[in-house]
Design a protein around this motif. Structure first.
Motif, PDB file in Angstrom:
ATOM      1  N   VAL A   1      48.966  38.359  39.252  1.00 35.92           N
ATOM      2  CA  VAL A   1      49.572  39.425  38.456  1.00 35.92           C
ATOM      3  C   VAL A   1      48.503  40.492  38.275  1.00 35.92           C
ATOM      4  CG1 VAL A   1      51.260  37.981  37.257  1.00 35.92           C
ATOM      5  CG2 VAL A   1      49.006  38.277  36.259  1.00 35.92           C
ATOM      6  N   VAL A   2      48.936  41.716  38.162  1.00 34.58           N
ATOM      7  CA  VAL A   2      48.011  42.827  37.986  1.00 34.58           C
ATOM      8  C   VAL A   2      48.235  43.417  36.605  1.00 34.58           C
ATOM      9  CG1 VAL A   2      47.302  45.097  38.862  1.00 34.58           C
ATOM     10  CG2 VAL A   2      48.011  43.300  40.461  1.00 34.58           C
ATOM     11  N   VAL A   3      47.125  43.630  35.878  1.00 40.00           N
ATOM     12  CA  VAL A   3      47.191  44.246  34.556  1.00 40.00           C
ATOM     13  C   VAL A   3      46.353  45.522  34.556  1.00 40.00           C
ATOM     14  CG1 VAL A   3      47.540  42.037  33.380  1.00 40.00           C
ATOM     15  CG2 VAL A   3      45.240  42.940  33.600  1.00 40.00           C
ATOM     16  N   ARG A   4      46.691  46.387  33.621  1.00 43.72           N
ATOM     17  CA  ARG A   4      45.893  47.595  33.388  1.00 43.72           C
ATOM     18  C   ARG A   4      45.801  47.780  31.885  1.00 43.72           C
ATOM     19  NH1 ARG A   4      46.823  53.346  36.222  1.00 43.72           N
ATOM     20  NH2 ARG A   4      45.949  52.158  37.947  1.00 43.72           N
ATOM     21  N   CYS A   5      44.600  48.089  31.429  1.00 43.23           N
ATOM     22  CA  CYS A   5      44.376  48.282  29.998  1.00 43.23           C
ATOM     23  C   CYS A   5      43.993  49.731  29.732  1.00 43.23           C
ATOM     24  CB  CYS A   5      43.272  47.356  29.503  1.00 43.23           C
ATOM     25  SG  CYS A   5      43.647  45.601  29.707  1.00 43.23           S
TER      26      CYS A   5
END
Length: 168
Positions: free
Chosen positions: A75-79
């Motif tokens: 899964v790819v996250v961005r903060c």
């Protein structure tokens, strides 16, 4: 002097206040106790998934095999967020799934034999880290089905749905 109703206070609120004051007036201290006070300060950052839903597919499993079935996805996250820091610390946790018999125990249910289940394990890597704001970050998701969990399983398709909880 003006009546109370004209000064913005209702008769009911004055009666309620009088009742409360009389109730507190009759209380006496009978001992001491402790109160635990706590708070959690949230990060000035916020993270969100860039790629969902993800699928962890074990594929076709041969019940005669003595080797664990494994699968992997990501899964790819961005903060992002406010504040002076250029980084955000996230944590990711996986729920137990729809068919869990207890905490930390996951299992898939058969598509048509709804009393048939197959246990599996799940891991996230890394489940938490400090990452740069504004950049995509990939988290690995892997799973394993032990031979003892599929060797006597009913033939057919199995599935489960797990909630991933991303903070902040």
């Amino acid at each position: 002097m003006e009546p109370l109703e004209r000064r913005g206070a209702s008769r009911a609120s004055w009666i309620a206040a009088a009742v409360l004051l009389s109730a507190f007036g009759t209380c006496h201290a009978a001992g001491t106790g402790q109160l635990v006070v706590s708070a959690t300060v949230l990060s000035k950052g916020s993270c969100h998934f860039r790629s969902t839903p993800a699928t962890l597919a074990f594929g076709t499993i041969n019940p005669a095999s003595t080797v664990a079935a494994t699968a992997a996805t990501s899964v790819v996250v961005r903060c992002s967020g406010s504040g002076n820091s250029s980084t955000v610390t996230y944590s990711l946790a996986a729920g137990n799934g729809l068919y869990s018999p207890g905490a930390g125990l996951r299992r898939m249910r058969h598509a048509t034999v709804t009393t048939a289940y197959m246990a599996y394990t799940l891991s996230l890597s890394p489940a938490g880290a400090t990452i740069p704001k504004g950049q995509d970050f990939t988290i690995g998701v892997s799973g394993t089905v032990a031979p003892t969990d599929f060797q006597d399983a009913a033939s057919g398709a199995y599935s489960d749905r797990v909630v991933l909880d991303l903070n902040p």
